[in-house]
Design a protein around this motif. Structure first.
Motif, short mmCIF file in Angstrom:
data_model
loop_
_atom_site.label_atom_id
_atom_site.label_comp_id
_atom_site.label_asym_id
_atom_site.label_seq_id
_atom_site.Cartn_x
_atom_site.Cartn_y
_atom_site.Cartn_z
N LEU A 20 46.18 30.51 -7.95
CA LEU A 20 44.91 30.48 -8.23
C LEU A 20 44.04 30.48 -7.53
N THR A 21 44.97 29.45 -6.05
CA THR A 21 43.91 28.66 -4.76
C THR A 21 44.03 30.42 -4.41
N ALA A 22 44.53 31.64 -3.63
CA ALA A 22 44.24 32.52 -3.15
C ALA A 22 43.89 33.39 -4.01
N PHE A 23 43.89 33.82 -5.28
CA PHE A 23 42.75 34.47 -6.27
C PHE A 23 41.37 33.95 -5.92
N ALA A 24 41.48 32.98 -5.92
CA ALA A 24 39.71 32.30 -6.57
C ALA A 24 39.30 32.73 -4.41
N ALA A 25 40.41 32.43 -3.48
CA ALA A 25 39.74 33.00 -1.54
C ALA A 25 39.50 34.13 -1.36
N VAL A 26 40.16 35.06 -2.32
CA VAL A 26 40.43 36.99 -2.44
C VAL A 26 38.60 36.54 -2.94
N MET A 27 38.62 36.48 -4.35
CA MET A 27 37.72 37.00 -5.39
C MET A 27 36.27 36.41 -4.35
N LEU A 28 36.23 34.68 -3.96
CA LEU A 28 35.45 34.37 -2.99
C LEU A 28 34.09 35.94 -1.96
N PHE A 29 35.62 36.00 -1.38
CA PHE A 29 35.71 36.97 0.11
C PHE A 29 34.98 38.26 -0.31
N LEU A 30 35.53 38.75 -1.07
CA LEU A 30 35.08 39.78 -2.30
C LEU A 30 33.50 39.83 -2.93
N ALA A 31 33.27 38.61 -3.20
CA ALA A 31 31.75 38.49 -3.85
C ALA A 31 30.94 38.28 -3.07
N GLY A 32 31.59 37.72 -1.60
CA GLY A 32 30.50 36.95 -0.44
C GLY A 32 30.26 38.62 -0.23
N LEU A 33 31.22 39.61 0.21
CA LEU A 33 31.16 40.84 0.58
C LEU A 33 29.81 41.45 -0.03
N LEU A 34 30.40 41.80 -1.92
CA LEU A 34 29.44 41.77 -2.43
C LEU A 34 27.99 41.74 -2.35
N THR A 35 28.23 40.59 -2.44
CA THR A 35 26.67 39.98 -2.33
C THR A 35 25.98 39.49 -0.94
N LEU A 36 26.55 40.19 0.29
CA LEU A 36 25.84 40.19 1.37
C LEU A 36 25.49 41.40 1.45
N PHE A 37 26.42 43.17 0.91
CA PHE A 37 25.67 43.68 1.19
C PHE A 37 24.74 44.08 -0.28
N ARG A 38 24.49 43.65 -0.71
CA ARG A 38 23.01 43.98 -1.74
C ARG A 38 22.06 42.48 -1.39
N GLY A 39 22.20 41.96 -0.50
CA GLY A 39 20.96 41.06 0.32
C GLY A 39 21.04 42.08 1.04
N ILE A 40 21.88 42.53 1.82
CA ILE A 40 21.04 43.62 2.97
C ILE A 40 20.02 45.53 2.16
N MET A 41 20.44 45.70 1.01
CA MET A 41 20.04 46.58 -0.05
C MET A 41 18.67 45.87 0.09
N ALA A 42 18.42 44.33 -0.92
CA ALA A 42 17.27 44.38 -1.09
C ALA A 42 16.52 44.58 0.17
N ILE A 43 16.34 43.95 1.32
CA ILE A 43 15.87 44.01 2.62
C ILE A 43 15.44 44.50 3.17
N ALA A 44 17.10 46.00 2.80
CA ALA A 44 15.96 47.41 2.94
C ALA A 44 15.05 48.53 2.25
N GLU A 45 15.90 48.49 1.74
CA GLU A 45 15.31 49.68 0.58
C GLU A 45 14.98 47.85 -0.68
N ASP A 46 13.29 48.73 -0.26
CA ASP A 46 13.70 47.64 -1.86
C ASP A 46 13.45 48.40 -3.67
N ASP A 47 13.44 50.26 -3.56
CA ASP A 47 13.04 50.86 -4.25
C ASP A 47 14.87 50.94 -5.46
#
Length: 153
Positions: A20-47
């Protein structure tokens, strides 16, 4: 005469905690990566995002982009701390996942389907980190061989 050092056998409880800890670590990394990309999208292109004119929590999308970018970076760093299961990493990961849930709830009208997906993933991360107990604790995950603790010792 030499002393034989024996290591205690791994229990089902330890296996569940590790999994369960390994699952949470991998999922948190993926969620963080996708959140990072979402942040870049919002900063670069609001459309890219939908705007809702009468939403109670209206924010500047560039500001939301920076918030998502920061949450994503912190989530990826904390997920690295979960690889070696430490209590500080579990607490920080639950806090970050909760902040990701709140941020996605507040930005729900801008990217609705993705926000619901991220809320669900972050909820599973919180669940996985909260059901795991340390070896000295009674009850909880893995007692009696299952994740729900339905067995006897």
């Amino acid at each position: 005469m030499t002393a034989a050092h024996t290591h205690p056998a791994r229990t089902t409880r330890q296996d569940w905690a590790t999994g369960l800890t390994a699952f949470a670590a991998v999922m948190l990394f993926l969620a963080g990566l996708l959140t990072l990309f979402r942040g870049i999208m919002a900063i670069a292109e609001d459309d890219v995002f939908v705007t809702t004119p009468n939403y109670v929590f209206q924010f500047d999308l560039t500001g939301w982009g920076w918030i998502h970018l920061a949450l994503g970076v912190v989530a990826m760093i904390v997920s690295a701390g979960l690889i070696r299961p430490k209590m500080w990493a579990r607490i920080a990961a639950v806090a970050i996942a909760a902040l990701v849930i709140i941020a996605n709830f507040l930005s729900l009208p801008y990217y609705p389907v993705w926000s619901v997906v991220m809320i669900t993933v972050s909820g599973f991360i919180v669940w996985a980190l909260c059901v795991v107990r340390r070896d000295g604790d009674r009850g909880g995950a893995g007692t009696g061989g299952g994740p729900t603790g339905g067995g006897t010792r």
